[in-house]
Design a protein around this motif. Structure first.
Motif, short mmCIF file in Angstrom:
data_model
loop_
_atom_site.label_atom_id
_atom_site.label_comp_id
_atom_site.label_asym_id
_atom_site.label_seq_id
_atom_site.Cartn_x
_atom_site.Cartn_y
_atom_site.Cartn_z
N GLN A 1 0.74 12.08 -4.15
CA GLN A 1 1.18 12.97 -5.21
C GLN A 1 0.01 13.71 -5.79
O GLN A 1 0.10 14.93 -6.03
CB GLN A 1 1.89 12.14 -6.31
CG GLN A 1 2.58 13.01 -7.34
CD GLN A 1 3.80 13.75 -6.75
OE1 GLN A 1 4.48 13.19 -5.91
NE2 GLN A 1 3.99 14.97 -7.21
N ARG A 2 -0.88 13.02 -5.95
CA ARG A 2 -2.09 13.66 -6.47
C ARG A 2 -2.64 14.65 -5.46
O ARG A 2 -3.04 15.77 -5.82
CB ARG A 2 -3.16 12.59 -6.81
CG ARG A 2 -2.87 11.79 -8.11
CD ARG A 2 -4.09 11.08 -8.56
NE ARG A 2 -4.59 10.12 -7.60
CZ ARG A 2 -4.24 8.88 -7.56
NH1 ARG A 2 -3.38 8.36 -8.43
NH2 ARG A 2 -4.79 8.08 -6.65
N LYS A 3 -2.63 14.23 -4.21
CA LYS A 3 -3.13 15.14 -3.17
C LYS A 3 -2.29 16.41 -3.11
O LYS A 3 -2.80 17.51 -2.91
CB LYS A 3 -3.09 14.43 -1.80
CG LYS A 3 -4.22 13.43 -1.63
CD LYS A 3 -4.13 12.83 -0.24
CE LYS A 3 -5.26 11.83 -0.03
NZ LYS A 3 -5.26 11.21 1.26
N ILE A 4 -1.15 16.19 -3.33
CA ILE A 4 -0.27 17.38 -3.30
C ILE A 4 -0.61 18.32 -4.42
O ILE A 4 -0.66 19.54 -4.23
CB ILE A 4 1.19 16.92 -3.38
CG1 ILE A 4 1.61 16.26 -2.07
CG2 ILE A 4 2.15 18.10 -3.66
CD1 ILE A 4 2.95 15.54 -2.14
N ASP A 5 -0.75 17.81 -5.56
CA ASP A 5 -1.09 18.69 -6.69
C ASP A 5 -2.39 19.38 -6.41
O ASP A 5 -2.50 20.61 -6.67
CB ASP A 5 -1.17 17.86 -7.97
CG ASP A 5 0.18 17.27 -8.37
OD1 ASP A 5 1.23 17.93 -7.97
OD2 ASP A 5 0.26 16.26 -9.05
N GLU A 6 -3.26 18.71 -5.87
CA GLU A 6 -4.55 19.32 -5.56
C GLU A 6 -4.39 20.37 -4.48
O GLU A 6 -4.98 21.45 -4.56
CB GLU A 6 -5.53 18.22 -5.10
CG GLU A 6 -5.95 17.29 -6.21
CD GLU A 6 -6.84 16.15 -5.70
OE1 GLU A 6 -7.10 16.09 -4.48
OE2 GLU A 6 -7.26 15.33 -6.52
N GLN A 7 -3.71 19.95 -3.57
CA GLN A 7 -3.52 20.92 -2.47
C GLN A 7 -2.80 22.15 -2.96
O GLN A 7 -3.03 23.25 -2.50
CB GLN A 7 -2.74 20.24 -1.33
CG GLN A 7 -3.57 19.24 -0.56
CD GLN A 7 -2.74 18.56 0.55
OE1 GLN A 7 -1.59 18.82 0.64
NE2 GLN A 7 -3.44 17.67 1.30
N ASN A 8 -1.90 22.03 -3.88
CA ASN A 8 -1.22 23.20 -4.43
C ASN A 8 -2.22 24.12 -5.11
O ASN A 8 -2.12 25.35 -4.98
CB ASN A 8 -0.14 22.78 -5.43
CG ASN A 8 1.09 22.17 -4.69
OD1 ASN A 8 1.33 22.53 -3.55
ND2 ASN A 8 1.82 21.32 -5.39
N GLY B 1 0.81 -1.22 0.00
CA GLY B 1 0.00 0.00 0.00
C GLY B 1 0.84 1.26 0.00
O GLY B 1 0.30 2.35 -0.17
N LEU B 2 1.98 1.05 0.14
CA LEU B 2 2.86 2.24 0.21
C LEU B 2 2.95 2.93 -1.14
O LEU B 2 2.92 4.16 -1.22
CB LEU B 2 4.27 1.81 0.68
CG LEU B 2 5.30 2.92 0.84
CD1 LEU B 2 4.78 3.93 1.84
CD2 LEU B 2 6.61 2.33 1.27
N GLU B 3 3.07 2.21 -2.19
CA GLU B 3 3.15 2.82 -3.52
C GLU B 3 1.86 3.51 -3.90
O GLU B 3 1.90 4.60 -4.48
CB GLU B 3 3.51 1.73 -4.56
CG GLU B 3 4.87 1.13 -4.35
CD GLU B 3 5.15 0.04 -5.39
OE1 GLU B 3 4.26 -0.23 -6.22
OE2 GLU B 3 6.30 -0.48 -5.36
N ASN B 4 0.97 2.90 -3.51
CA ASN B 4 -0.32 3.53 -3.80
C ASN B 4 -0.46 4.82 -2.99
O ASN B 4 -0.95 5.83 -3.50
CB ASN B 4 -1.46 2.57 -3.46
CG ASN B 4 -1.41 1.35 -4.36
OD1 ASN B 4 -1.02 1.41 -5.54
ND2 ASN B 4 -1.86 0.21 -3.86
#
Length: 1881
Positions: free
Chosen positions: A934-941, A925-928
């Motif tokens: 990563q996606r959350k980060i982009d969104e959060q940005n 589950g770590l890769e996921n």
């Protein structure tokens, strides 16, 4: 004027006194004729009524004025009588300690019983040549008068010394003989005067004995004739004796002794040679123990025996004869112990084998039985038969004593004969002076035959004395042409007739002696029958029939008749004499009893002159055939009468001089005067008779000038005429009405007794009246002055008092007004203070009350406010407390819950972690999750960006709102802060008030404590300050005390050091002066002996008319100088040796000569030592200057030093070349000489020259070695410069160069170089040290840099060194060229004549130096420092070259001297060989080419003369030269310059014989001139000046550095070149000393007659000192008569001396020494005469002396001679004059005198005080107590006991070097000198 008129009130008289003989008293009222009583007052204050004799009406004798008391001559007294004579003698003897006094022609001598220092040689010299009246009385004055009259009048003289036993007759006679022996000396070398004086111990031992009155009483009379030759020098003496007291041999009274010789024998009995005499203690012998006093205190008889034997030996009595005399004397002692045993009343016998008689017979060499028989028997002869009769014991004892007396008398005569033989003159006697030492008048309780003869002799002498005095008086009257009236005087001819006339006492005595049964009683009856009641001089005692009385001139004498006949007969049995004559073992004994004609002396009164009396020499009568039984035909009285007549004849044939000796007391106490005994002796010795004879006529005598000078005050101006004689006559006629009281003679005024006292009284009254008038005037003037001063003072006092009172009133007014003003202001002040105090109190109360109310209100408000605050805070605290509790509970619950939930979650996690699947899931589950993240980060940005936009909008809005709210908050906050601030301010103000209030209380309390502490501190501080001040003052005082002590100690130390330095300097100067004085005295003695030697030689030449053939006599001075002053290396002529062998007597005494040479050598050594010290000092100063110059010029000196060394080397090489050339030329000249045999290889001269060449070659080798040494020094210096470059490793090159230059020599440079190499050398262990941490690499880099630096420095040093070498090579090349040029010039100079050589060489040298200086000036023109350094180096080099040149010159001079000595030897050999060559064999000498002189000749300051002209030179320049012409017309010292220029020429020629001969002839010539004209001051001064100049020239041109300092260069060129004349300089110095001493003697002889007259006797200030009355012996007048010397005479003579010395060009220092010596002579002679002349010791004479001394000092100032030391020589005389003038009363005066008279000795001070004599009545005598005080104060002073100064003392003379600036070449020789045979060179 009548005598009674003198007896006025206050007149002093003499009255008789039983104790003191005469007492002084004073008249209380005037005497009137007819008075029977005189009212008198004695000196002790007792009143007395003196009754006058009604029969004679004689008044008591008047007393002389006090100014006449103590006079030298009793005849100077105005009143001549017994009390005046007695008082005058007493005053002189007790107060002035003067034992001699004149009484007319008589010298009265009082025995002081103490040794006085008045008989030394200095006193003898002082009296020698003086007039008898010019000096104080002395036995030497009488002796001088006799000696002078003998020489002047060609008449024999006699000195008659008389007096009783113990009066000092023998001592006076002894001193008179000593005076003759000292003054005259002896005419031969036999020392006759010593023998005359040596006779005294012998005669005293055999003729003197101890009596009750005298320990050394002469018991015989003697008359000694001292013989003189034509030059009045002692040649012999002869003695006559009278009246020997023989009875003393056999009898002595109590406390008396026999003759001294017996006790001397007994005291010496233990000596080996006296063992045979068998003597013992004096108490053993009968003849020596009767007096009971065998020992004299202070006398050693054994020592006296030694003196007696020495005197016998000196008089030629051999030891065998001496032992014979002692045997006879011992025999007399043993004879006295012979005893007799009575057999009956008419017979006696000697005990068998009686020891004393046995010893006597053994000593005398006679038979015992025979002597024993004739001692007890006598032979009687009648006309028909002869028979022997025994005698009684009493007669035997008398016969024994008569025999002893007879033996002793004959022995006495024998000794006198031998003494006369020893004193007998070997040459003819020209004149004589007789000294008669004879007994005086005697009177005892029992007077016998001896006293009768003595008094008879004194009667004869008194008659002769009276007649002589009478004769002199008559001659004086006749000479002055005064009417002669017969003077009644006592004539004792009746008394003499009573004794010696027919039927006189002696005639009757002789007649009674011839009677068979004559006795003393019968003789007395004959006297009574013959003279009693017939002769007024003969009396019979009342209670005796065996005595008689004779009235002698002196006194009545009662004689006891018992023993007169026996003593007159003086019987000695002939048989006893025959027994003694028969002695064959003892040859001396028969000589005593030979024929009477042989025994008696040929010069005595009878044929022998010795009278056989109890006190005379007794002789046995001749044993004529047929008269054997008649012994002694002539009685003692008859013989004594004959001898006395012969003595009178002798005395009458001479000029007599009388000495009367007085015994002052019977107890021998020193300076104790018994008036009774003195008067008794004065009456007996004829002194009073002399006074009476003088007083009978005109005893007082004045010259007209003396009378005028003394009594000028009694004359008015109109009475004074041009004629002094007429003036005196006019005045006397007015003063003395009775013309019988005076008489006018040709030159004198004669006064009766008492008239001088009357004149003195008138003079004193006149002076007293004048004094009263002066006092009246002065007192009136003083009172007027006092009154005016008092009046002026009173007015001044009044003015001041009134002013004072006015000022006091004004002050009172001011004070009153001031008091009112003060009261006003005081009252106002009090009221104002009270008002102000009340007002201040009210205000203070109001302030306190109002403050109290305000404070209460304030406290209430404050309490309310605080209550509110407290409530607020309490309530807030309670609310916060509640809230905190709730919040704490909630938080606790939350925590518990959360802990529970966390525990649960933890438990779950632990479970999950344990499962593996969990990890996998997590991993899968770590890769996921990552992708998701990563996606959350982009969104959060994206959301972040949008939120940012929103946020910015919100922020804008928020900021606006926030700003609004912030403003509102700040506004609220400000209001709140203001409220808080107000509240805080109130609170702070309240706190501050409280704090201030608290601080105020604290401040007040602190103030109180501070005030208390301040007070306490102030008090303590003040106390501490006071203590500190006290301590400070104490410290200051201590500091000042310490500073003072330190200063005092420093001053004392400085003063002590200065005193020590001065004392040591003075001591050294004294030692040096003593050494000089001893040396110069020896020179004086040497010159005296030399003169005596010359005189003896001249006498021998006169005595020997024909000299021996072949005998050659040379001049003594020449021979002595030849032997003393020639050089040791010189060879004397061969013919001098036989002359010296033939004349050994001409040689000087070796002792004197050796001593002289030792002293000469010592002086030379001292001078050399002084010169060496001076040279060393100069050398040290020069070294210091050189060192300083070297330090200044050190850096650029390296080249100069090298240049100096090279020049030095070249100079030495050139000198060596010169020497070699000279030697080669000399060798060549010797080989080419005309006598080849002399220079042959085997000849002595050839060997000498070879030796000389060898020595010269050795000298050349030494010079070569010096050159090599110099070269090595150059090389070493070059090497020392090169290492200098290698040493600069770590230092600067310039500093290192300076250090190298500071090193003094090459050795130091080399050591420094080696040390530096050692320090720069790295050791192996250093590399190990550098290897750590790369340090080796760093060191290597550093070394490379250092090497580069050193290489650059080395290159620069090499360049500079090469430049220096190039310059040095150039200098060496130039010097070589200069050397070659100099050698060429030298060769050219050698070809020139001698005169032109010096000039040419000087010109060349000047040219060279000029060129060199110009070259170096151009070289160093841009650098003046270098030029200055070059000049300094040049000067140093010149100095060194000059020193080297001087050394070379000395060496060359030495070699030349040696060569000339050898050449001289060769010349002598040539002369010896040429004598053997015929004239034809002699080859002509090559003629030397003559140089043509220039027109302008340059003189060299030399004079040339031929050797044969030497004597002519000495004759014209010395012997026949007149000093006056030279001194006036020519240069001073011209003869000295001429002689020196001649010496210079001889030195230039190198002729040692000529130099020696010239100097010796010069010295001998000067000595001859001074011997011939030595009494001429001008001649002696002239040659002293020239001798000193000659000596200075020898020093100035000697070439010694010490004498060349002041020379010019031209004078230095004139120095002597070949000879060192230092020895001759010493000889000339000694000659100058002798000339100086002769000069002093000449000026002393000239000044001597002037000094006493000019300095003492002449009154320079007229009228200051009046002339006192003088006696018979008139003194030299103090008035300037024609022919007398005055002070102007002395000053004129001094001017003459000074001008003569200046004209002769004498050195100024030498003139100062001569002047100092002259002033010393003046001062010494003046002071000596002052000490011996009582009349000169007065206040007025002191003023005269001080004035005279001031005139002499003025003369010194005029001549600029005050620094010569002459004034100091007058200091004793100045102090003596001051001593005469100062007060002499109190102890302060004594202290002042002791401190003032430091130049006078104690004896001189006491003598002056004793001699001080008032001239006027207003002066006072010096008290004896004051003199004692002076003696006590001066007893610790260590000075000479000698009374007189040594007037013959000569100060040691020095001759300071005084160079002359006169150029020798400028001196011209005048034609007047007659020296045309000498020429200038």
């Amino acid at each position: 004027m009548a005598a009674s008129e003198l007896y006025t009130k206050y007149a002093r008289v003499w009255i008789p006194d039983p104790e003191e003989v005469w007492k002084s008293a004073e008249l209380l009222k005037d005497y009137k004729p007819g008075d029977k009583v005189l009212q008198l007052r004695l000196e002790e204050g007792k009143d007395l009524e003196y009754c006058l004799d009604l029969k004679t009406k004689e008044l008591p004798p008047l007393r002389n004025p006090d100014i006449l008391v103590g006079e030298n001559d009793l005849t100077a007294l105005s009143y001549l009588h017994e009390p005046a004579v007695l008082h005058n003698l007493k005053v002189r003897f007790i107060d002035s300690k003067l034992i001699y006094t004149y009484c007319g022609i008589v010298l009265v001598a009082i025995n002081p019983y103490e040794q006085l220092p008045i008989y030394g040689e200095d006193i003898i010299n002082a009296y020698s040549g003086q007039n008898m009246g010019d000096m104080d009385p002395h036995i030497f004055a009488v002796a001088e008068e006799a000696y002078k009259q003998m020489a002047r009048d060609e008449r024999n003289q006699s000195i008659i010394v008389s007096g009783e036993s113990g009066a000092g007759k023998t001592v006076s006679a002894k001193y008179a003989m000593r005076y003759f022996a000292t003054v005259s000396g002896s005419a031969s070398e036999a020392n006759v005067e010593e023998k005359v004086l040596a006779s005294n111990p012998i005669m005293e031992s055999i003729g003197n004995a101890k009596t009750t009155r005298n320990d050394n009483s002469s018991r015989f009379g003697k008359y000694i004739e001292i013989g003189f030759d034509k030059r009045y020098r002692i040649i012999g003496a002869n003695m006559r004796t009278y009246l020997l007291e023989k009875s003393r041999v056999v009898f002595q009274a109590e406390e008396e002794r026999n003759y001294h010789i017996f006790y001397q024998l007994c005291a010496s009995a233990a000596l080996p040679e006296f063992k045979t005499l068998r003597l013992g203690n004096a108490n053993y012998f009968h003849y020596t123990k009767q007096g009971g006093s065998p020992v004299i205190d202070g006398v050693d008889d054994a020592k006296e025996m030694v003196n007696t034997r020495q005197a016998c030996t000196l008089l030629g009595i051999s030891d065998s004869y001496q032992m014979g005399i002692f045997r006879i004397l011992a025999g007399i002692l043993h004879l006295g112990n012979v005893e007799f045993v009575s057999r009956d009343s008419d017979s006696c016998t000697v005990p068998p084998k009686h020891e004393p008689l046995t010893i006597f017979c053994d000593l005398m060499g006679v038979e015992y039985e025979e002597m024993a028989h004739w001692l007890c028997h006598r032979k009687l002869a009648t006309a028909t038969e002869t028979y022997i009769k025994p005698i009684s014991k009493l007669h035997a004892i008398n016969a024994r004593d008569a025999l002893a007396k007879h033996i002793y008398a004959n022995l006495f005569n024998w000794i006198v004969d031998h003494v006369n033989k020893a004193l007998h003159a070997t040459v003819k006697q020209h004149s004589f002076i007789g000294v008669l030492d004879i007994y005086g008048f005697e009177t005892f309780e029992i007077n016998s035959f001896e006293q009768f003869c003595i008094n008879y002799a004194n009667e004869k002498l008194q008659q002769q004395f009276n007649m002589h005095v009478f004769k002199l008086e008559q001659e004086e009257y006749m000479k002055e042409q005064i009417p002669w009236t017969l003077i009644d005087f006592y004539d004792n001819q009746p008394c003499i007739n009573l004794i010696e006339a027919k039927m006189g006492v002696l005639d009757l005595l002789d007649e009674e002696c011839k009677m068979p049964k004559g006795s003393d009683d019968s003789w007395a009856q004959k006297l009574y029958n013959t003279h009693l009641n017939k002769c007024a001089l003969f009396e019979k005692p009342r209670l005796s029939n065996k005595a008689f009385i004779i009235k002698h001139f002196a006194d009545k004498v009662e004689y006891q008749c018992e023993g007169f006949l026996e003593k007159n007969k003086d019987t000695v049995y002939e048989e006893q004499i025959k027994v003694l004559k028969s002695s064959k073992k003892f040859k001396l004994l028969p000589e005593l009893f030979q024929d009477e004609e042989k025994v008696l002396s040929p010069t005595s009164a009878t044929p022998s002159g010795r009278v056989p009396l109890s006190r005379t020499a007794v002789k046995p009568a001749k044993a004529r055939p047929g008269q054997a039984s008649k012994e002694h035909k002539k009685t003692v009285g008859h013989q004594f009468r004959n001898s006395l007549h012969l003595l009178m004849e002798t005395l009458n044939a001479t000029t007599p001089h009388y000495v009367r000796c007085i015994k002052p007391n019977d107890f021998k106490f020193p300076f104790t005067f018994d008036e009774k005994r003195a008067v008794q002796q004065l009456r007996a010795c004829g002194v009073l008779e002399t006074i009476r004879i003088s007083a009978a006529g005109f005893p007082s005598r004045w010259t007209y000038q003396e009378f005028f000078s003394r009594y000028r005050v009694l004359m008015k101006q109109r009475d004074v005429l041009g004629d002094r004689k007429q003036t005196c006559k006019n005045v006397l006629e007015k003063l003395i009405q009775d013309k019988d009281k005076y008489q006018f003679g040709k030159t004198k005024i004669f006064f009766r007794a008492g008239q001088v006292a009357y004149l003195e009284k008138i003079r004193a009254d006149k002076l007293r009246a004048a004094c009263i008038r002066i006092q009246k005037t002065i007192r009136g003037w003083l009172m007027r002055k006092k009154y005016t001063r008092m009046r002026k003072a009173a007015i001044t006092i009044q003015r001041h008092v009134r002013g004072y009172q006015a000022r006091c009133y004004a002050k009172f007014l001011r004070r009153t007004r001031a008091a009112i003003t003060i009261q006003k202001f005081q009252r106002m002040y009090v009221v104002r203070k009270r008002y102000q105090r009340m007002r201040a109190t009210t205000i203070a109360l109001q302030a306190l009350l109002r403050g109290y109310m305000v404070r209460n209100k304030y406290q209430m408000m404050l309490r309310e406010h605080k209550t509110v605050i407290i409530q607020k805070h309490v309530r807030g605290w309670l609310a916060r407390l509640h809230y905190c509790r709730i919040l704490k509970a909630i938080v606790y619950l939350q925590c518990c819950y959360r802990r529970m939930m966390a525990k649960r979650e933890l438990k779950k996690l632990k479970i999950e972690a344990r499962s593996v699947e969990r990890y996998k899931k997590l991993h899968i589950g770590l890769e996921n999750k990552i992708m998701q993240l990563q996606r959350k980060i982009d969104e959060q940005n994206k959301e972040y960006k949008s939120l940012l936009e929103k946020m910015s909008n919100l922020e804008i809005t928020y900021s606006t709102e926030t700003e609004k709210l912030r403003n509102d908050v700040e506004r609220l906050r400000m209001s709140e802060e203001e409220a808080k601030n107000a509240t805080n301010r109130v609170i702070s103000l309240q706190e501050e008030i409280a704090k201030l209030r608290k601080e105020l209380h604290q401040t007040q309390s602190e103030k109180k404590t501070i005030e208390e502490w301040a007070d306490k501190y102030k008090h303590d501080t003040e106390q501490l300050v006071s203590e500190l001040k006290e301590q400070n003052t104490l410290l200051k005082t201590e500091k000042e005390e310490l500073n003072r002590r330190i200063h005092d100690q420093a001053r004392e130390i400085t003063e002590s050091m200065e005193r020590k330095l001065v004392e040591e300097t003075k001591q050294l100067e004294l030692d040096l002066n003593d050494e000089r004085l001893r040396y110069q005295n020896l020179l004086n003695e040497f010159s005296r002996l030399e003169e005596r030697y010359d005189d003896l030689k001249d006498e021998m030449n006169l005595m020997v008319s024909i000299p021996k053939p072949g005998h050659k006599r040379t001049d003594s001075t020449h021979s002595s100088n030849e032997s003393e002053y020639t050089f040791s290396s010189e060879i004397t002529e061969a013919e001098d040796l036989p002359v010296r062998m033939e004349e050994p007597s001409e040689k000087k005494a070796p002792l004197d000569m050796s001593l002289f040479l030792k002293l000469q050598k010592r002086v030379t050594e001292l001078e050399q030592e002084k010169q060496s010290l001076q040279d060393e000092l100069d050398r040290k100063e020069e070294q210091a200057l050189r060192a300083k110059a070297k330090e200044e010029e050190r850096p650029p000196m390296r080249g100069a030093e090298l240049e100096y060394e090279s020049l030095k080397r070249q100079e030495l090489e050139s000198e060596n070349k010169k020497l070699k050339n000279e030697l080669n030329e000399l060798q060549k000249a010797l080989t080419e000489t005309r006598a080849p045999e002399v220079t042959a290889p085997g000849a002595p001269a050839y060997r000498v020259l070879l030796d000389q060449l060898t020595s010269v070659s050795e000298e050349l080798e030494v010079r070569k070695e010096e050159v090599l040494i110099l070269r090595s020094q150059l090389v070493s210096q070059k090497e020392a410069i090169q290492p200098k470059e290698d040493k600069n490793t770590m230092t600067d090159a310039t500093l290192l160069l300076e250090d190298v230059q500071k090193m003094k020599d090459k050795g130091e440079i080399a050591q420094a170089y080696i040390g530096l190499k050692e320090t720069n050398r790295q050791s192996p262990q250093d590399y190990h040290m550098l290897n750590e941490d790369g340090e080796l690499w760093m060191a290597y880099e550093g070394l490379k840099q250092t090497n580069r630096l050193l290489e650059s420095q080395l290159q620069s040093q090499k360049k500079s060194h090469e430049n220096e070498l190039e310059s040095l090579r150039g200098e060496i090349q130039s010097l070589k060229e200069e050397n070659n040029r100099q050698q060429q010039l030298l060769a050219q100079n050698l070809q020139l004549p001698p005169e032109a050589r010096i000039e040419a060489s000087l010109q060349h040298e000047i040219t060279r130096l000029t060129n060199e200086n110009l070259f170096y000036e151009e070289l160093y023109a841009d650098d003046p420092k270098k030029y200055q350094l070059y000049r300094i180096s040049l000067y140093k080099r010149m100095i060194d070259l000059m020193e080297q040149l001087e050394k070379q010159d000395k060496t060359v001079r030495k070699l030349k001297k040696q060569l000339k000595v050898f050449a001289k030897k060769i010349g002598e050999l040539e002369v010896g060989q040429m004598e053997n060559i015929s004239p034809g064999q002699i080859i002509d000498e090559p003629i030397r080419p003559v140089n043509i002189p220039r027109k302008e000749k340059d003189f060299q300051g030399m004079l040339e003369y031929k050797r044969e002209d030497e004597q002519k030179l000495v004759k014209n320049l010395i012997l026949e030269l007149k000093p006056r012409g030279v001194a006036v017309n020519l240069i001073p010292g011209l003869p000295a310059y001429i002689l020196f220029m001649c010496v210079r020429h001889a030195d230039y020629l190198n002729d040692d014989q000529k130099v020696r001969s010239l100097l010796t002839s010069t010295i001998n010539g000067i000595k001859k001139v001074l011997k011939k004209r030595g009494d001429d001051f001008e001649t002696v001064s002239f040659w002293l000046s020239n001798t000193c100049r000659f000596l200075h020239c020898l020093k100035q041109y000697s070439g010694e550095e010490g004498f060349m300092k002041h020379n010019t260069p031209r004078q230095n060129e004139h120095c002597l070149t070949n000879f060192d004349l230092a020895e001759y300089r010493q000889v000339l110095s000694d000659l100058a000393i002798q000339i100086y001493q002769q000069l002093v003697r000449v000026l002393e002889n000239i000044l001597q007659p002037m000094i006493v007259s000019g300095m003492l006797e002449h009154e320079t200030i007229q009228g200051v000192s009046g002339v006192k009355p003088t006696g018979l012996r008139k003194r030299t007048s103090s008035i300037a008569d024609e022919g007398t010397y005055t002070l102007d005479s002395i000053i004129r003579q001094l001017n003459s001396f000074h001008s003569v010395m200046c004209q002769h060009g004498m050195d100024p220092e030498l003139i100062k020494q001569v002047v100092k010596q002259m002033f010393y002579i003046i001062g010494a002679v003046t002071l000596n005469n002052l000490l011996l002349r009582k009349d000169m010791c007065s206040w007025s004479k002191g003023m005269q002396i001080r004035y005279n001394v001031s005139q002499l000092e003025e003369w010194l100032r005029d001549k600029n001679l005050m620094n010569s030391g002459a004034k100091e020589t007058l200091e004793p005389l100045i102090q003596a004059a001051q001593l005469l003038q100062v007060k002499k009363k109190t102890d302060e005066d004594a202290e002042a005198i002791c401190s003032m008279c430091n130049a006078l000795t104690t004896a001189q001070i006491v003598k002056v005080l004793n001699l001080y004599t008032p001239v006027n009545e207003f002066e006072e005598r010096v008290l004896v107590s004051f003199i004692r005080t002076i003696q006590v104060r001066l007893r610790d002073r260590k000075d000479s006991p000698q009374l007189l100064m040594d007037a013959k003392h000569i100060f040691p003379v020095t001759f300071p070097f005084n160079p002359s600036s006169l150029a020798l070449e400028t001196i011209q020789i005048p034609a007047s000198l007659g020296l045309g045979f000498i020429s200038r060179v």
